[in-house]
Design an enzyme around this catalytic site. Structure first.
Site, PDB file in Angstrom:
ATOM      1  N   LYS A   1       0.843  -1.202   0.000  1.00 19.25           N
ATOM      2  CA  LYS A   1       0.000   0.000   0.000  1.00 19.25           C
ATOM      3  C   LYS A   1       0.877   1.250   0.000  1.00 19.25           C
ATOM      4  O   LYS A   1       1.897   1.288   0.707  1.00 19.25           O
ATOM      5  CB  LYS A   1      -0.894  -0.015   1.249  1.00 19.25           C
ATOM      6  CG  LYS A   1      -1.946   1.076   1.299  1.00 19.25           C
ATOM      7  CD  LYS A   1      -2.779   0.978   2.597  1.00 19.25           C
ATOM      8  CE  LYS A   1      -3.936   1.949   2.616  1.00 19.25           C
ATOM      9  NZ  LYS A   1      -4.765   1.822   3.844  1.00 19.25           N
TER      10      LYS A   1
ATOM     11  N   SER B   1      -9.830   1.725   2.755  1.00 18.78           N
ATOM     12  CA  SER B   1      -8.931   2.488   1.918  1.00 18.78           C
ATOM     13  C   SER B   1      -7.916   1.638   1.144  1.00 18.78           C
ATOM     14  O   SER B   1      -7.419   2.074   0.120  1.00 18.78           O
ATOM     15  CB  SER B   1      -8.154   3.482   2.785  1.00 18.78           C
ATOM     16  OG  SER B   1      -7.306   2.814   3.696  1.00 18.78           O
TER      17      SER B   1
ATOM     18  N   SER C   1     -10.118  -0.509   6.908  1.00 20.70           N
ATOM     19  CA  SER C   1      -9.465  -0.336   5.604  1.00 20.70           C
ATOM     20  C   SER C   1      -8.777  -1.578   5.063  1.00 20.70           C
ATOM     21  O   SER C   1      -8.337  -1.581   3.916  1.00 20.70           O
ATOM     22  CB  SER C   1      -8.446   0.798   5.679  1.00 20.70           C
ATOM     23  OG  SER C   1      -9.109   2.030   5.677  1.00 20.70           O
TER      24      SER C   1
END
Lengths: 493, 95, 484
Positions: free
Chosen positions: A78, A157, A181
């Site tokens: 990420k 997210s 997330s």
């Protein structure tokens, strides 16, 4: 080649150990998959040159018999983890071009164990969002079928992290979870997502959103793989004062333990209004599966569940408003020039932060400001304690808790982005674990009527990730979930 | 709780985010809606409840007082939008 | 301790409180491992934590905790075994995190007090409200470029103790005595070097005026005063300004002011027109700071003697005057020097020689006590020669000058120059007889009742001995001879 994509991380690891495949072959398969799935917009930066070197090194290590536990396994990260000399943006305009001179503790651990870095994965800006639509790079797209011709959200997210593992463009990936997330996008994309206990994985070198809630965790195709990579991510880090001082644990053992006699709680309060019938049906199935596996099902109450979301939407923005003050156009990132220092700040931050990030900074600033602190921030902290105490009490009676991961399956892009509160409601089942610091895992367990994946969530007391893996494994075995997204790079199972 | 434009002005100033006149209108309604929704917290009786700011149960660990860091001026400055010599540079500040 | 100032329309009482920022003596910064030493090239003593790079986290320096607790003990203050680090949020170019890590609701040290002594010998107590640990900010340089400010983060993250007094001072003199005493305690403890020029110790001074007996008036805060003189000047200016303002029908505005060292005046600080709203909240990157009684007790056991205790000993056991004791205890080095020099000999004479001759010579030469060419044992040696009558006070002054110049021992100088005092009774009687024989007329006058001539005879005998005769013996023997 496509057979390589079918391997789970554990299978690939075994084949590498037996020299049936090489790390370089595996990397080539994933490089190919990344190209094929480019339209999903999962990667914001690729690092294939570095990956090649890492794969070569991994093969050497296998040849010498000293390969680490992740050697040769292709992993995406990420874009919230700082990676040395690799652009790290948190998917925000304000950090465009930022080249950290340091590597986060968690990613360091992964590379030290031989993991091969594919690139940086798309996410919501500063991890603020539940659909990956706040990313400056545009949303990561869910690899499962479109609805009415519209792409589906990968969730957020950590949308790119979930989507890449589901689409076969990463074998495993890293994400972060502040309010859901990891677990929500995992559920939306049909993969396993683990949010560890707060304090289990170091936060050092991860762009902070809400410091008291943020935790790094892995996305994998199986529970077994989750345990494999989590064993490497976890561990005490003296550079993070909130990191728990616990020694190394190999969680792979825990996956195999049976769950006979375990007491599993079903919280009544998670039957929320507006939950899709297919979700509540899946929840019932999960309950039955665990019973069949020998667990005892117990109805429990978590009375303050309803207040977790509003509580979270004070605490997280309050911390974020302070954490994001450092993006001021002075030491790194974007600057909009202006005559005065204050004008420079205001222009830079108005231009560099997106709509949702600004909204949260303003809410957080408001909640902490004089005259409102007690009514909002302090109140939220008090409610946070009550939520944690609900869990403390429940865990006196049960060993783990079973809930759905999300109230709905993945929604089309654009469907919720205009209404912040509707978007926030995505996190209704995931937020409580962050507030209480508990470990949670989302396991793909079934499909909606439209063929979209659905996830079940398991929660356990702090530092009982091992138990989560055992119970998650029981669900995985019985659910027989078929990971076959329409837009995957190839057959994955 | 309604958030009027003056409040938006005040908090956007505190947060150093420029908000134009037309955005201010939209933000005041957005923030107002969010705060209204958050106000359901008022239903919870929190009398005598100790606020919880973090879940850690271990004690704060202390570092030894040794110099282990610093002397990396290049690294510190390398991402700066504007610098002069070994300084960061900002528009002039008048005290 | 009410002191009144008269204005045009009546009397005014001054109320002063002080917030002192004292840099903690430590090798590394409060929350990072970079050096806390002053004077590096710009942005050199800066880590990624100090520059607030994304994802960087604070880890507390245990030494700074110890120093804060030790200081709390030195201020006779309550030590809080549980304290919390908060973030104080504001934007400034030299505050890289956008917040300062400080302690707001739960400081590490609570209420205490300091005893101050004024020039009239009166003793007052000034209450301490609290002491907390916090980070220093970096430095902005405004004079390097016409339209830019330059930022150096070397100070960013250095540990400070903010020591807040109660508003219990009522004159510039009291404020000066307070900061001097506080500085002295910090230096005795070794928790702050007290170097005001380098900014290791600086004060924000809150001043208000009121009619005697009224509630507190509106105060102003004058920031960053880095000398005792500036503190006094700023207070005096503010008091006059506020009194005139009110007497002219105006009102004091609560504000932050800056002191202009060239004019001695204070002025409103520009660019801070926003109402402060620091949005303090507990720093989620840190946990509460906790320790146990054993930790405190260990620090207590290792505590050095503080100026008040030493002073009491000097007055009560050594018989020194309160004034001398003050002079000798203001700095730890002075007290240590004195203890070494006076050990085993006349404490009072040593005190006198140290505070008059030695300090005078050091002052004249413009050097510090640590660089004194006369070492403690050597000063003691000089005192010994005076005490046993080997040299007179007058000769001793000569010997001292020579010691200061050459660094030699007193004894060596006395021997080299044959300055040893004459204490041989027959030799003195011989000199007395000579003097009396040469001044028979004066002898008659003296015996006739003109007793002040005694001094004349003493002078003549001393002169005859080139100052080396033991003055006590001269006195005694002269008396015997004259009073027949």
């Amino acid at each position: 080649m496509s057979d390589l994509l079918k391997m789970t991380a554990t299978e690939a690891r075994n084949s590498l150990l037996k020299k049936e495949i090489s790390s370089v072959e595996l990397l080539n398969a994933y490089q190919n998959a990344m190209e094929k799935t480019e339209a999903l917009n999962n990667y914001v930066t690729t690092t294939l040159d570095a990956a090649k070197q890492m794969a070569v090194n991994a093969d050497k290590a296998y040849a010498q018999g000293n390969a680490g536990s992740l050697a040769g396994l292709p992993i995406g990260v990420k874009d919230l983890f700082c990676t040395k000399n690799i652009e790290t943006t948190a998917c925000s305009a304000i950090l465009k071009g930022f080249l950290p001179s340091y590597e986060s503790t968690v990613t360091s651990n992964i590379w030290q164990s031989g993991g091969v870095m594919l690139g940086k994965l798309n996410c919501d800006e500063f991890a603020m969002g539940s659909s990956n639509e706040t990313s400056i790079f545009g949303p990561a797209v869910n690899p499962w079928s479109k609805i009415d011709g519209i792409d589906l959200s990968s969730g957020g997210s950590s949308g790119g992290s979930a989507s890449s593992v589901a689409a076969g463009s990463a074998l495993m990936s890293l994400g972060t979870d502040t309010g859901g997330s990891i677990r929500q996008p995992a559920a939306f994309c049909g993969v396993v997502g683990l949010k560890p206990t707060y304090g289990r994985c170091s936060r050092w070198g991860i762009v902070a959103f809400a410091s008291s809630l943020d935790q790094a965790g892995p996305f994998t195709r199986t529970v077994e793989d989750s345990a494999l990579i989590f064993s490497v991510m976890a561990g005490h880090d003296p550079k993070d004062s909130t990191s728990a001082s616990l020694g190394y644990t190999n969680f792979s053992e825990a996956v195999k333990s049976g769950i006979e006699g375990l007491r599993i709680g079903i919280p009544a309060e998670y039957n929320v209004d507006g939950m899709d019938i297919e979700i509540s049906d899946l929840w019932k199935k999960g309950r039955a599966w665990l019973e069949q596996a020998g667990a005892k099902i117990v109805d429990i109450n978590l009375p303050h569940t309803k207040y977790a979301l509003p509580c979270y939407y004070i605490i997280a923005p309050a911390e974020a408003s302070s954490n994001l003050a450092r993006y001021d156009g002075i030491r790194y990132g974007k600057r909009i020039e202006a005559e005065t220092l204050d004008a420079m700040y205001e222009a830079t931050r108005a231009d560099g932060f997106g709509e949702e990030v600004q909204r949260r900074i303003l809410i957080g600033t408001y909640a902490l400001s004089a005259g409102y602190y007690d009514a909002y921030y302090l109140k939220a902290q008090q409610v946070r304690r009550l939520i944690k105490e609900d869990f403390d009490e429940a865990f006196n009676d049960v060993d783990a808790i079973l809930t759905p991961t999300t109230p709905t399956p993945a929604f089309p892009l654009g469907a919720e982005v205009s209404d912040p509160i509707t978007m926030y409601l995505n996190d209704v089942f995931t937020v409580p674990a962050n507030l209480a610091g508990l470990p949670g895992i989302s396991v793909p367990a079934g499909f909606s009527n439209q063929g979209l994946p659905l996830g079940l969530q398991l929660l356990a007391p702090p530092f009982e990730e091992g138990r989560l893996f055992s119970v998650a494994n029981a669900i995985e075995k019985q659910a027989e979930f078929l990971l076959a997204p329409a837009r995957a790079a190839g057959d994955l199972q | 709780m309604s958030v009027d434009k003056n409040v938006v002005k005040k908090i956007s100033r505190l947060a150093r985010i420029h908000v134009s006149e037309e955005r201010s209108e939209m933000l005041s309604s957005d923030l107002g809606n969010i705060l209204n929704w958050i106000e359901q917290l008022e239903e919870v009786n929190t009398d005598g409840v100790e606020p919880l700011s973090g879940v850690n149960e271990h004690l704060l660990a202390w570092r030894d007082d040794t110099v282990t860091d610093g002397e990396i001026t290049d690294e510190v400055l390398k991402n700066a939008p504007e610098k002069a010599g070994e300084f960061f540079v900002v528009p002039k500040v008048i005290e | 301790m009410s002191i009144l100032v008269s204005g045009r329309t009546g009397d005014w009482e001054i109320v002063i409180g002080m917030e002192v920022h004292a840099q903690v003596v430590s090798n590394s910064k409060l929350f990072s491992g970079s050096s806390a030493v002053f004077g590096a090239s710009p942005n050199n003593h800066v880590s990624l934590v100090d520059a607030a790079m994304p994802g960087m986290l604070p880890v507390i320096n245990g030494q700074c905790v110890k120093q804060a607790v030790l200081t709390g003990l030195g201020l006779n203050a309550k030590i809080n075994k549980f304290s919390v680090f908060d973030r104080k949020n504001y934007f400034y170019a030299d505050l890289p995190q956008g917040y300062q890590i400080s302690q707001f609701k739960h400081p590490i040290v609570g209420e205490g007090e300091i005893q101050i002594e004024l020039s009239d010998g009166s003793i007052h107590k000034v209450g301490i409200e609290r002491l907390h640990l916090e980070q220093d900010a970096g430095k902005s340089l405004h004079d390097q470029h016409p339209s830019k400010s330059y930022i150096d983060l070397n100070r960013s993250g250095v540990a400070l103790m903010e020591i807040v007094s109660k508003p219990e001072m009522h004159s510039a003199e009291q404020a000066a005595a307070y900061i001097k005493k506080l500085r002295s305690i910090l230096r005795y403890l070794g928790t702050c070097d007290g170097n005001m020029e380098e900014g290791s110790l600086r004060a924000d001074v809150n001043v208000s005026v009121r009619r005697p007996g009224d509630i507190l008036g509106t105060r102003t805060e004058t920031k960053n005063l880095n000398s005792v003189r500036f503190i006094m000047q700023a207070i005096e200016f503010e008091v006059q300004r506020q009194i005139e303002l009110i007497e002219d029908g105006g009102e004091v505005i609560q504000e932050t002011r800056l002191f202009d060292t060239s004019t001695g005046m204070t002025r409103t600080m520009r660019g801070k027109e926003d109402a402060h709203d620091y949005r303090y909240f507990p720093d989620p990157d840190l946990l509460p700071l906790t320790f146990d009684d054993a930790f405190i007790d260990k620090l207590k056991d290792g505590m050095p003697e503080l100026p008040d205790e030493i002073k009491n000993r000097m007055v009560n056991e050594y018989g020194l005057s309160s004034y001398d004791a003050n002079v000798l205890t203001e700095e730890r080095e002075t007290a240590v020097f004195y203890e070494l020099a006076s050990d085993g000999r006349d404490r009072k004479i040593t005190a006198n020689w140290m505070s008059v001759e030695l300090f005078g010579a050091l002052n004249k030469a413009g050097i510090e006590l640590a660089q004194s060419p006369v070492k403690p044992k050597q000063l003691g040696g000089l005192v010994d020669l005076i005490s046993d009558g080997s040299i007179s006070g007058k000769i001793a002054k000569e010997v001292f000058s020579s010691m200061f110049e050459t660094g030699k021992d007193a004894k060596v100088i006395v021997e080299e120059r044959g300055l040893k005092q004459v204490s041989d009774e027959s030799a003195i009687i011989y000199m007395i007889d000579e003097v009396l024989a040469a001044n028979l007329d004066k002898v008659d006058e003296y015996r006739g009742g003109k007793e002040k001539l005694f001094g004349f005879f003493v002078g003549q005998v001393m002169k005859a001995s080139k100052g080396q005769a033991n003055p006590g013996m001269v006195n005694q023997l002269l008396k015997q001879k004259l009073d027949i």
